[in-house]
Design an enzyme around this catalytic site. Structure first.
Site, PDB file in Angstrom:
ATOM      1  CG  HIS A  97      24.460  65.730 106.108  1.00  0.00           C
ATOM      2  ND1 HIS A  97      25.261  65.298 105.035  1.00  0.00           N
ATOM      3  CD2 HIS A  97      23.815  67.050 105.362  1.00  0.00           C
ATOM      4  CE1 HIS A  97      25.343  66.244 104.150  1.00  0.00           C
ATOM      5  NE2 HIS A  97      24.561  67.091 104.114  1.00  0.00           N
ATOM      6  CD  GLU A 151      20.761  67.226 102.262  1.00  0.00           C
ATOM      7  OE1 GLU A 151      20.952  68.307 101.885  1.00  0.00           O
ATOM      8  OE2 GLU A 151      21.564  66.756 103.124  1.00  0.00           O
TER       9      GLU A 151
HETATM   10  P1  PGA Z   1      25.490  71.287  98.773  1.00  0.00           P
HETATM   11  O1  PGA Z   1      24.989  70.441 100.288  1.00  0.00           O
HETATM   12  O2  PGA Z   1      24.417  72.491  98.912  1.00  0.00           O
HETATM   13  O3  PGA Z   1      26.789  71.957  98.980  1.00  0.00           O
HETATM   14  O4  PGA Z   1      25.167  70.364  97.673  1.00  0.00           O
HETATM   15  C1  PGA Z   1      23.776  70.232 100.478  1.00  0.00           C
HETATM   16  C2  PGA Z   1      23.888  69.506 102.076  1.00  0.00           C
HETATM   17  O5  PGA Z   1      24.992  68.531 102.046  1.00  0.00           O
HETATM   18  O6  PGA Z   1      22.870  69.762 102.808  1.00  0.00           O
END
Ligand code: PGA
Length: 225
Positions: A97, A151
């Site tokens: 992540h 992401e």
């Molecule tokens: P968020 O986070 O939905 O709060 O933007 C997503 C993530 O970091 O996996």
């Protein structure tokens, strides 16, 4: 019909009591038709045993995941939680992540060691990346399940998601690099915008942070996916 994966990443949130409240508030999920949806919740490690007990007892249609894994096997590694320990309670693990890459300086080499250990203990890996360069470093292994979450940094926790079109294009590019594996989109997903992503042909699901903390909102996300 494609299976839609809805993954909740609780990050470093909630107490034991708040976790119980969340589970009680989502209990009606048992009555939903979730044939083409798979729900995976990744809480902090400390809640995994109690959550597993509750989910099993209530036959809740939720699978569990961890948010990290040790790059080592069990042994003298203070503070680490290893794959064998995780597998007692969970079937998935998030690796790479962006918050871990940034705040704990996790390198590609370390991430691949973690992925290796996850596979060794039969855990499916949800490998996160914000661009194709990072994605190219992920190694697949036969008979092991690799899921990639795209992401983009600008979308995480900002309330400013990527467009479904762009996320779909990225998902297609990732499939070109890694083969036909499930690709999730993550970054400011909520109950209002989720269907824009899940109806795209190359997006197989979502990774939801903040919006998964509120059980009502998460329930609506599942319904609208
Ligand atoms: P968020 O986070 O939905 O709060 O933007 C997503 C993530 O970091 O996996």
């Amino acid at each position: 019909m494609k299976k839609i994966l809805i993954v909740a990443n609780w990050k470093s949130n909630k107490t034991e009591l708040e976790t119980k409240d969340w589970l009680s508030a989502i209990i009606d999920l048992k009555r939903e038709n979730l044939e083409n949806k798979e729900i995976i919740v990744c809480p902090p490690f400390t809640f995994l045993p109690d959550m597993k007990a509750f989910i099993d007892e209530q036959s809740l249609p939720i699978k569990l995941g961890a948010q990290d894994i040790s790059p080592f096997d069990e042994g003298a590694h203070t503070g680490e939680i290893n794959g064998r320990q995780i597998k007692e309670f969970a079937d998935f693990v998030i690796v790479g992540h962006s918050e871990r890459r940034k705040n704990f300086l996790e390198s590609e080499d370390l991430l691949n060691k973690k992925i290796d250990k996850a596979f060794k203990y039969g855990l499916a890996v949800i490998a996160c990346a914000s661009n194709l360069e990072q994605i190219k470093t992920f190694q697949r292994k036969e008979k092991c399940q690799l899921i990639v979450a795209y992401e983009p940094l600008f979308a995480i926790g900002t309330g400013l998601p990527d467009t479904p079109e762009n996320a779909d294009g990225m998902s297609l590019s990732i499939k070109d690099v890694l083969g036909n594996i499930p690709i999730l989109y993550g970054g400011s997903v909520d109950s209002e915008n989720i269907s824009g992503f899940t109806k795209k042909p190359n997006i197989d699901g979502v990774l939801v942070g903040r919006a998964s903390l509120n059980p009502k909102e998460f329930y609506a996300i599942i319904q609208n996916a």
